[in-house]
Design a protein around this motif. Structure first.
Motif, PDB file in Angstrom:
ATOM      1  N   VAL A 147      -6.625  -6.417 -10.455  1.00 38.80           N
ATOM      2  CA  VAL A 147      -5.690  -5.339 -10.773  1.00 38.80           C
ATOM      3  C   VAL A 147      -6.214  -4.503 -11.940  1.00 38.80           C
ATOM      4  CG1 VAL A 147      -3.390  -4.833 -11.694  1.00 38.80           C
ATOM      5  CG2 VAL A 147      -3.656  -6.489  -9.836  1.00 38.80           C
ATOM      6  N   SER A 152      -3.294  -1.630  -9.387  1.00 33.91           N
ATOM      7  CA  SER A 152      -2.388  -2.509  -8.652  1.00 33.91           C
ATOM      8  C   SER A 152      -2.369  -2.214  -7.156  1.00 33.91           C
ATOM      9  CB  SER A 152      -0.975  -2.395  -9.223  1.00 33.91           C
ATOM     10  OG  SER A 152      -0.081  -3.211  -8.500  1.00 33.91           O
ATOM     11  N   GLN A 156      -3.693  -4.824  -4.375  1.00 31.14           N
ATOM     12  CA  GLN A 156      -2.701  -5.375  -3.453  1.00 31.14           C
ATOM     13  C   GLN A 156      -3.120  -5.139  -2.007  1.00 31.14           C
ATOM     14  OE1 GLN A 156       0.187  -7.032  -3.833  1.00 31.14           O
ATOM     15  NE2 GLN A 156       0.843  -6.762  -5.942  1.00 31.14           N
TER      16      GLN A 156
END
Length: 347
Positions: A147, A152, A156
C-alpha cells in the motif's frame, strides 16, 4: 511435519502448460502452511524442524538442501510454475532485512514454517516456528508495504486477483492425537486476510495422514492408522462447512477446497497408473519402512525416487507433489469444489 499432502494427482490426465515468456495467470501467490510448503523460513529459526541437511534437495536444481522437506521441489514450487511465475515465492524471513521490500513482495511471499500449526501451542518441543496467527501478522506487514509503495487502490486490486493458499492441520493433528480427545478446529484467520485484500483462497483438506510411513510404522503389520484418518476426515468436514459459511458472509470471497484425502487414497490403493511402486515405506530414513526417523545425513535413500509416494516418514516425494498440483489445477468437481483452481483464477 505434515501429510496434508496438499495441492498434488493425475498428471497423465492434465494438460501441460508452458509459460515461458508469457504473462502469469495471477499477479502473485501468497502461501501459508507447515512443512509441506516451507521453502526455507525455518532455516532462519532455532528449530529442530529444519530440512537444511543432506539428503534433502538431492533432486532440486541446485542439488543442495534448501529448507524443503523433499528430494526436490514441492507443492509450493509447482503451484508457482502452474500459474506462470518465474520463481517460487521466497521465504518471508529471507526478505525482512532487505531494502525495497515492496518490489520483492510483488509476485508473492511464502510464510510457511515447518512444524507450524493452526494453534500457537502446537508441538512446542520442536522449537521456534511461525504458527498461523504469526504468518498472518507477517502478511499484514507485506500488505502495508504494498500500500505504501503503490497506493491503496492499486494494491487492493493486485491482491484481489492473487491466490492465497492455506495448508494447515496435519501438525495439529499429530500433536493433538496424543491427547485423549483430539479436537482440531480451523480458526478464521481468513477474516484477517480478507481485511487485507485477499479474495481468492485455495484450501486443501487433510490427506489420509494415518497412511504416512511415520504412522504405519506404529503398526506391527504396517497398516494405516485409522484413528488418525478418522480425525482427518472430521477436520475436512468442519473445514468445508466453515468455507461455505464464509462464502455467504464475505462479499467477493471465493475459494477452492481440495479433496487431498481422496486423491492420496487413490494413489495408495492403485499406485501403478501413477508410476509408483512403493506406497508404504519412505525413500529416505532409518529403520523399518525408513520411518524410524527423519531423513538425516546418515540415512539411506532410494535411487528410484520417482517411484516412491513418500520422501521421508512424513512428507511426499517430488513426484507426488507434481501429480497433486497437476490434478487440482484443472480438477473435475470430485476433487476440487465448488470450482477448480483454474476456474478460481479466472474469476
Amino acid at each position: 511435519m505434515a501429510c496434508n499432502i496438499f495441492l498434488l494427482v493425475l498428471a497423465c490426465c492434465c494438460l501441460s502448460f508452458s509459460f515461458t515468456g508469457a504473462q502469469p495467470l495471477v499477479p502473485a501467490v501468497f502461501l501459508f502452511g507447515d512443512s509441506l510448503f516451507d521453502v526455507g523460513n525455518n532455516n532462519f529459526l532455532i528449530s529442530l524442524a529444519k530440512a537444511d541437511l543432506p539428503h534433502h534437495g538431492i533432486d532440486f536444481p541446485t542439488k543442495k538442501p534448501t529448507g524443503r522437506f523433499s528430494n526436490g521441489k514441492h507443492s509450493a514450487d509447482f503451484i508457482a510454475e502452474k500459474v506462470g511465475l518465474q520463481t517460487s515465492p521466497p521465504p518471508y524471513l529471507s526478505l525482512v532485512f532487505k531494502k525495497n521490500k515492496a518490489s520483492l513482495f510483488m509476485n508473492g511471499v511464502n510464510f510457511a514454517s515447518s512444524a507450524a500449526g493452526i494453534f500457537n501451542e502446537t508441538l512446542p518441543q520442536l522449537g521456534d516456528k511461525i504458527p498461523l496467527s504469526k504468518q498472518v501478522e507477517y502478511y499484514a506487514t507485506v500488505y502495508e508495504e504494498l500500500v505504501k509503495e503503490f497506493g491503496s487502490s492499486a494494491a487492493q486490486h493486485r491482491l484481489s486477483k492473487s491466490l492465497f493458499v492455506l495448508e494447515f492441520g496435519t501438525t495439529d493433528l499429530a500433536s493433538y492425537a496424543l491427547t485423549p480427545e483430539p479436537q482440531i478446529k480451523y480458526t478464521r484467520q481468513q477474516y484477517r486476510l480478507y481485511n487485507y485484500g485477499a479474495r481468492k483462497f485455495v484450501l486443501p483438506g487433510l490427506g489420509p495422514v494415518g497412511c504416512m510411513p511415520g504412522q504405519r510404522v506404529t503398526s506391527p503389520t504396517d497398516d494405516c492408522n485409522e484413528e488418525s484418518n478418522h480425525w482427518a476426515v472430521k477436520y475436512n468436514e468442519e473445514l468445508q462447512l466453515m468455507l461455505q459459511e464464509l462464502k455467504s458472509e464475505l462479499h467477493g470471497f471465493s475459494y477452492t477446497y481440495l479433496d487431498s484425502y481422496t486423491v492420496l487414497q487413490n494413489i495408495i490403493q492403485n499406485p501403478t497408473p501413477y508410476g509408483f511402486t512403493e506406497v508404504k515405506a519412505a525413500c529416505c530414513g532409518l529403520g523399518r519402512l525408513n520411518a524410524m526417523n527423519l531423513c538425516l545425513p546418515i540415512s539411506s535413500y532410494c535411487s528410484n525416487r520417482n517411484e516412491y509416494v513418500f520422501w521421508d516418514m512424513f512428507h511426499p516425494s517430488e513426484a507426488t507433489a507434481r501429480i497433486f498440483v497437476n490434478t487440482f489445477f484443472n480438477s473435475p468437481s470430485q476433487y476440487a469444489f465448488p470450482i477448480s483452481v483454474r476456474q478460481l483464477i479466472a474469476i
